[in-house]
Design an enzyme around this catalytic site. Structure first.
Site, PDB file in Angstrom:
ATOM      1  N   SER A 153       0.876  -1.182   0.000  1.00  0.00           N
ATOM      2  CA  SER A 153       0.000   0.000   0.000  1.00  0.00           C
ATOM      3  C   SER A 153       0.908   1.226   0.000  1.00  0.00           C
ATOM      4  CB  SER A 153      -0.848  -0.034   1.281  1.00  0.00           C
ATOM      5  OG  SER A 153      -1.397   1.236   1.539  1.00  0.00           O
ATOM      6  N   TYR A 189      -2.274  -0.787  10.270  1.00  0.00           N
ATOM      7  CA  TYR A 189      -2.327  -1.149   8.843  1.00  0.00           C
ATOM      8  C   TYR A 189      -1.030  -0.711   8.163  1.00  0.00           C
ATOM      9  CZ  TYR A 189      -4.006  -1.325   3.996  1.00  0.00           C
ATOM     10  OH  TYR A 189      -4.150  -1.588   2.648  1.00  0.00           O
TER      11      TYR A 189
END
Ligand SMILES: NC(=O)c1ccc[n+]([C@@H]2O[C@H](COP(=O)([O-])OP(=O)(O)OC[C@H]3O[C@@H](n4cnc5c(N)ncnc54)[C@H](OP(=O)(O)O)[C@@H]3O)[C@@H](O)[C@H]2O)c1
Length: 253
Positions: free
Chosen positions: A159, A172
């Site tokens: 990401s 995350y």
């Protein structure tokens, strides 16, 4: 000739993944579902791993109805799976197919978006378990099988917040940095073997996870999972042989 990087302009032959056996985690929904359908449409036998059986069955049915190679389903909750479960999976794949040509490590959860000081330890452990630890144990179990195959491809899912930390993206973000690190360690260890390890950063993509992170945005403005499949196919196909240790963007700025 396209000026785009090879992974962005990749247009696979209809048999680009023929005879390959590919494991996809989080195959029941979002990007993983589309990747599984895409791989099957290019001739791969896909092993669909996920936690919601009905979703996996839906993907299974779509693949079979389209006349693609019969997939298999592995219901597994990565939050609770242990090294023993992963060894069992590796043994089953070996017994059933005798080989494994590719792994797409796609399953992931967002966790709570909140200030660092407010991250609950249970929440932290759960996100790390699903996003990082599961990949570690799964790959330890699968490596002997992957090593048999000199051209196998392992794709991790990263990401933007796995490269540059972002306030309030807490666990995350940390989990995606760890994912990039795991990929680099493996790519370096296996650099002369033919086995390849890379990351994909999908970029903003229209899925449930994205909607959870950005509930107010207009999802129709986002790329769909189908729009970003060139990179997923390129890294899984033999066309990317020799590419390892890279983190590729599906939607470069
Ligand atoms: N969408 C984006 O904009 C974006 C951007 C950057 C990175 N990513 C990454 O891309 C990957 C796919 O994301 P997505 O947007 O497609 O998310 P998604 O729509 O939420 O799908 C995630 C998939 O992972 C599965 N999963 C979650 N927890 C699991 C568990 N404990 N055990 C087994 N399977 C589990 C889900 O299964 P269920 O359906 O059964 O819950 C689902 O199939 C993730 O790694 C995500 O971090 C996405």
């Amino acid at each position: 000739m396209s000026n785009l990087a090879p992974h962005l302009s990749f247009s696979p032959s209809p048999t680009a993944l023929q005879s390959k056996v590919i494991l996809v985690t989080g195959a029941g929904d979002g990007i993983g579902k589309t990747a599984a359908l895409t791989y099957a449409s290019l001739g791969a036998t896909v092993i669909l791993l996920g936690r919601t059986v009905e979703k996996l069955e839906g993907v299974y049915d779509q693949i079979v109805a389209a006349g693609h190679p019969q997939p298999s389903i592995v219901p597994m909750d990565l939050a609770g799976a242990t090294a023993q479960h992963y060894q069992g999976l590796a043994d089953t794949i070996n017994g059933e197919y005798g080989k494994l040509d590719g792994v797409l490590l796609n399953a992931g959860i967002l966790g709570a978006l909140c200030p660092f000081a407010e991250i609950k330890s249970k929440e932290y452990d759960n996100v790390m378990q699903v996003n990082v630890n599961s990949q570690f144990y799964l790959l330890q179990a699968l490596l002997p099988l992957l090593k048999h195959n000199k051209t196998a491809s392992v794709i991790f899912t990263s990401s933007g917040v796995g490269r540059v930390g972002r306030a309030f993206w807490g666990t995350y973000s940390i989990s995606k940095f760890a994912t990039e690190g795991m990929m680099q360690v493996l790519a370096d260890e296996f650099k002369n073997s033919g086995l390849r390890f890379n990351c994909i950063n999908p970029g903003a993509t229209r899925t449930d996870m994205r909607a959870k992170a950005y509930p107010a945005e207009d999802a129709l403005l986002l790329k769909t999972p189908e729009d970003i499949m060139a990179t997923y196919t390129y890294l899984m196909a033999d066309d990317s042989m020799g590419i390892t240790g890279q983190s590729l963007d599906c939607q470069p700025k």
